[in-house]
Design a protein around this motif. Structure first.
Motif, mmCIF file in Angstrom:
data_model
loop_
_atom_site.group_PDB
_atom_site.id
_atom_site.type_symbol
_atom_site.label_atom_id
_atom_site.label_comp_id
_atom_site.label_asym_id
_atom_site.label_seq_id
_atom_site.Cartn_x
_atom_site.Cartn_y
_atom_site.Cartn_z
ATOM 1 N N ALA A 37 0.803 -1.221 0.000
ATOM 2 C CA ALA A 37 0.000 0.000 0.000
ATOM 3 C C ALA A 37 0.837 1.273 0.000
ATOM 4 C CB ALA A 37 -0.937 0.004 1.204
ATOM 5 N N LEU A 38 1.996 1.279 0.660
ATOM 6 C CA LEU A 38 2.780 2.500 0.786
ATOM 7 C C LEU A 38 3.549 2.755 -0.499
ATOM 8 C CD1 LEU A 38 4.098 2.135 4.441
ATOM 9 C CD2 LEU A 38 2.164 3.489 3.616
ATOM 10 N N MET A 39 3.369 3.993 -1.066
ATOM 11 C CA MET A 39 4.015 4.357 -2.329
ATOM 12 C C MET A 39 4.528 5.778 -2.243
ATOM 13 S SD MET A 39 1.345 2.664 -5.018
ATOM 14 C CE MET A 39 0.806 0.964 -4.785
ATOM 15 N N LEU A 40 5.462 6.106 -3.113
ATOM 16 C CA LEU A 40 6.097 7.425 -3.136
ATOM 17 C C LEU A 40 5.556 8.210 -4.320
ATOM 18 C CD1 LEU A 40 8.263 9.085 -1.612
ATOM 19 C CD2 LEU A 40 9.898 8.299 -3.353
ATOM 20 N N THR A 41 5.139 9.467 -4.064
ATOM 21 C CA THR A 41 4.581 10.308 -5.116
ATOM 22 C C THR A 41 5.671 11.170 -5.747
ATOM 23 O OG1 THR A 41 4.013 12.024 -3.497
ATOM 24 C CG2 THR A 41 2.364 10.343 -3.949
ATOM 25 N N ALA A 42 5.278 11.975 -6.749
ATOM 26 C CA ALA A 42 6.243 12.803 -7.463
ATOM 27 C C ALA A 42 6.816 13.905 -6.592
ATOM 28 C CB ALA A 42 5.579 13.408 -8.707
ATOM 29 N N ASP A 43 6.061 14.394 -5.611
ATOM 30 C CA ASP A 43 6.556 15.434 -4.711
ATOM 31 C C ASP A 43 7.209 14.843 -3.461
ATOM 32 O OD1 ASP A 43 4.226 14.380 -3.799
ATOM 33 O OD2 ASP A 43 3.243 16.277 -3.363
ATOM 34 N N GLU A 44 7.640 13.578 -3.559
ATOM 35 C CA GLU A 44 8.403 12.904 -2.503
ATOM 36 C C GLU A 44 7.627 12.795 -1.204
ATOM 37 O OE1 GLU A 44 12.125 14.823 -2.087
ATOM 38 O OE2 GLU A 44 12.827 14.305 -4.105
ATOM 39 N N ASN A 45 6.346 12.486 -1.322
ATOM 40 C CA ASN A 45 5.501 12.211 -0.168
ATOM 41 C C ASN A 45 5.073 10.748 -0.208
ATOM 42 O OD1 ASN A 45 5.384 14.767 1.137
ATOM 43 N ND2 ASN A 45 4.008 15.488 -0.477
ATOM 44 N N ILE A 46 4.882 10.174 0.960
ATOM 45 C CA ILE A 46 4.433 8.793 1.059
ATOM 46 C C ILE A 46 2.913 8.786 1.168
ATOM 47 C CG2 ILE A 46 4.524 6.680 2.428
ATOM 48 C CD1 ILE A 46 7.291 7.467 3.333
ATOM 49 N N ILE A 47 2.292 7.913 0.388
ATOM 50 C CA ILE A 47 0.847 7.821 0.364
ATOM 51 C C ILE A 47 0.434 6.365 0.523
ATOM 52 C CG2 ILE A 47 0.722 7.595 -2.151
ATOM 53 C CD1 ILE A 47 -1.833 9.262 -2.043
ATOM 54 N N ASP A 48 -0.690 6.166 1.162
ATOM 55 C CA ASP A 48 -1.231 4.825 1.427
ATOM 56 C C ASP A 48 -2.420 4.598 0.493
ATOM 57 O OD1 ASP A 48 -2.048 2.445 2.385
ATOM 58 O OD2 ASP A 48 -2.300 3.054 4.460
ATOM 59 N N ILE A 49 -2.273 3.689 -0.476
ATOM 60 C CA ILE A 49 -3.289 3.453 -1.501
ATOM 61 C C ILE A 49 -3.744 1.998 -1.441
ATOM 62 C CG2 ILE A 49 -3.848 3.563 -3.958
ATOM 63 C CD1 ILE A 49 -1.753 5.613 -4.347
ATOM 64 N N GLU A 50 -5.042 1.802 -1.620
ATOM 65 C CA GLU A 50 -5.621 0.470 -1.708
ATOM 66 C C GLU A 50 -6.392 0.356 -3.015
ATOM 67 O OE1 GLU A 50 -8.041 -0.099 1.687
ATOM 68 O OE2 GLU A 50 -6.382 0.005 3.133
ATOM 69 N N PHE A 51 -6.141 -0.728 -3.745
ATOM 70 C CA PHE A 51 -6.766 -0.953 -5.039
ATOM 71 C C PHE A 51 -7.468 -2.300 -5.059
ATOM 72 C CE2 PHE A 51 -4.245 2.515 -6.625
ATOM 73 C CZ PHE A 51 -4.987 3.005 -7.682
ATOM 74 N N ALA A 52 -8.515 -2.379 -5.869
ATOM 75 C CA ALA A 52 -9.213 -3.636 -6.151
ATOM 76 C C ALA A 52 -9.262 -3.807 -7.664
ATOM 77 C CB ALA A 52 -10.627 -3.632 -5.571
ATOM 78 N N VAL A 53 -8.780 -4.960 -8.142
ATOM 79 C CA VAL A 53 -8.690 -5.244 -9.574
ATOM 80 C C VAL A 53 -9.683 -6.351 -9.909
ATOM 81 C CG1 VAL A 53 -7.185 -5.943 -11.464
ATOM 82 C CG2 VAL A 53 -6.260 -4.590 -9.575
ATOM 83 N N GLN A 54 -10.530 -6.105 -10.893
ATOM 84 C CA GLN A 54 -11.481 -7.090 -11.375
ATOM 85 C C GLN A 54 -11.064 -7.513 -12.779
ATOM 86 O OE1 GLN A 54 -15.417 -5.457 -11.128
ATOM 87 N NE2 GLN A 54 -15.362 -5.236 -8.909
#
Length: 398
Positions: free
Chosen positions: A145-162
């Motif tokens: 879930a933890l990813m790095l954005t273009a402005d060097e901030n950490i973001i927590d993302i959750e995805f569901a793939v069908q």
């Protein structure tokens, strides 16, 4: 007595009489079995002529029946049914030879094999979290879930793939573990899209755009792998900043929502005022056009009337002057409430207060009780302009 010398009663040392049969010979038993099996399958068995031929014929018939039964069983076992929504991948010695649709089909058993694949079922893979069907909750997977954005901030993302299967053969043979491949490809695609976007964009207005770009990139990756998978939808379940700065970001999001609300209110006010102002302006323009048309028409009518009067004046100047004078006096005195009459015979000046007389008559009529039959006060009839002119002409006549 020696061991091979006969004893009393013509017996050998083991107590057996001569000429009597001893224990069965093992070789003889084996030969008997072989003869019987040979007779069963059509071979030559036994010493008898007719008996051996009959046994051989019976053995041939039995073998044929067995072979026919085995052939029927083999043929019937080759039928298989492909259910609705499935596809059957036919393999001949491990190589794909055909893909069958739903229905009843046949393939030679022990030569062809069939792998059935459901191509209409939509499966789901979770990225960044795992759902618990028993409790209805979910657990976080920070590694995904933890990813790095273009402005060097950490973001927590959750995805569901069908996803669903679009090519059964590629699905079966090109990828070893399809779910693991989709999971890793999705994680890679999300990290690439998030790495090209700012944190504010992902958290606010860019949620749908990030999901659409992720789906497009994920489909391209799977097509390169020839995984036989069609991505139906990539939906962002949740996107939030890390716990340490979540309060500040909540305030920022609230401020953006207030900004958007004020913009919507301003647009609503603008949409209400501008049409109303345009309607008022259009009304004023139409009124001005109407006034313009009326003034022009009145001026044209006055000019035509003056022309007619001028023509009549040329024909009869005296009569025309008199008529204009009388009409003017009539127009002026029609709105007067006080009249002064100058008598030529004497020096007295007669004053007629018409306004007071009229108000007195109105008060008298108001005091009358309702229902009483009262005659309205007699008011002197005002002579019309034509009668006045005729009366004036008669007075001036010699």
């Amino acid at each position: 007595m020696a061991w091979n010398e006969p004893g009393s009663g013509n017996k050998d040392p083991w107590g057996q009489r001569r000429g009597e049969q001893g224990p069965p010979d093992l070789d003889e038993i084996v030969r008997n079995i072989q003869r019987k099996l040979g007779g069963l399958f059509g071979g030559k068995g036994g010493k008898g002529g007719n008996g051996g031929a009959g046994a051989g014929k019976a053995g041939g018939i039995g073998l044929g029946v067995i072979l026919v039964a085995l052939a029927v069983i083999w043929f019937v076992s080759g039928f298989y049914i492909v259910q609705q929504g499935e596809r059957g991948v036919v393999l001949r010695f491990g190589k794909k030879v055909d893909i069958t649709e739903a229905g009843l089909h046949w393939a030679p058993r022990f030569i062809d094999s069939v792998e059935k694949v459901n191509v209409t079922e939509i499966s789901k893979i979770e990225i960044g979290y795992r759902s618990n069907p028993r409790t209805g909750g979910k657990s976080k997977v920070p590694r995904e879930a933890l990813m790095l954005t273009a402005d060097e901030n950490i973001i927590d993302i959750e995805f569901a793939v069908q996803y669903k299967i679009k090519d059964p053969a590629d699905y079966l043979f090109n990828v070893r573990d399809v779910r693991l491949t989709i999971q890793q490809a999705t994680e890679s695609a999300v990290r690439e899209i998030a790495g090209k976007s700012t944190m504010d964009f992902v958290l606010t207005e860019g949620r749908d755009e990030v999901g659409a770009k992720t789906q497009e990139l994920l489909q391209e990756i799977l097509d390169v792998y020839r995984a036989g998978i069609s991505i139906e939808k990539v939906e962002m379940q949740e996107a939030q900043p890390p716990e340490e700065v979540r309060a500040a970001f909540d305030d920022a999001v609230k401020a953006r929502e207030d900004e958007q609300r004020l913009k919507n209110e301003a647009e609503a006010y603008s949409n209400d005022v501008i049409p109303r102002a345009r309607g008022a302006a259009a009304r004023l323009v139409q009124e001005a056009e109407g006034y313009k048309a009326s003034v022009i028409a009145r001026a044209q009518g006055d000019a035509r009337r003056f022309t007619l009067v001028a023509n009549e004046y040329v024909k009869a100047p005296k009569v025309t002057r008199e008529r204009l004078y009388l009409e003017t006096v009539e127009e002026v005195l029609s709105n007067a409430t006080k009249i002064f009459v100058d008598q030529k015979a004497g020096s007295n000046l007669l004053y007629l207060p018409l306004d007071k007389l009229i108000s007195r008559v109105e008060e008298t009529g108001a005091r009358v009780e309702p229902g009483a039959a009262t005659a309205p006060p007699a008011t002197p009839a005002r002579p019309s302009g034509r009668d006045r002119r005729s009366d004036l002409r008669s007075r001036r006549a010699p």
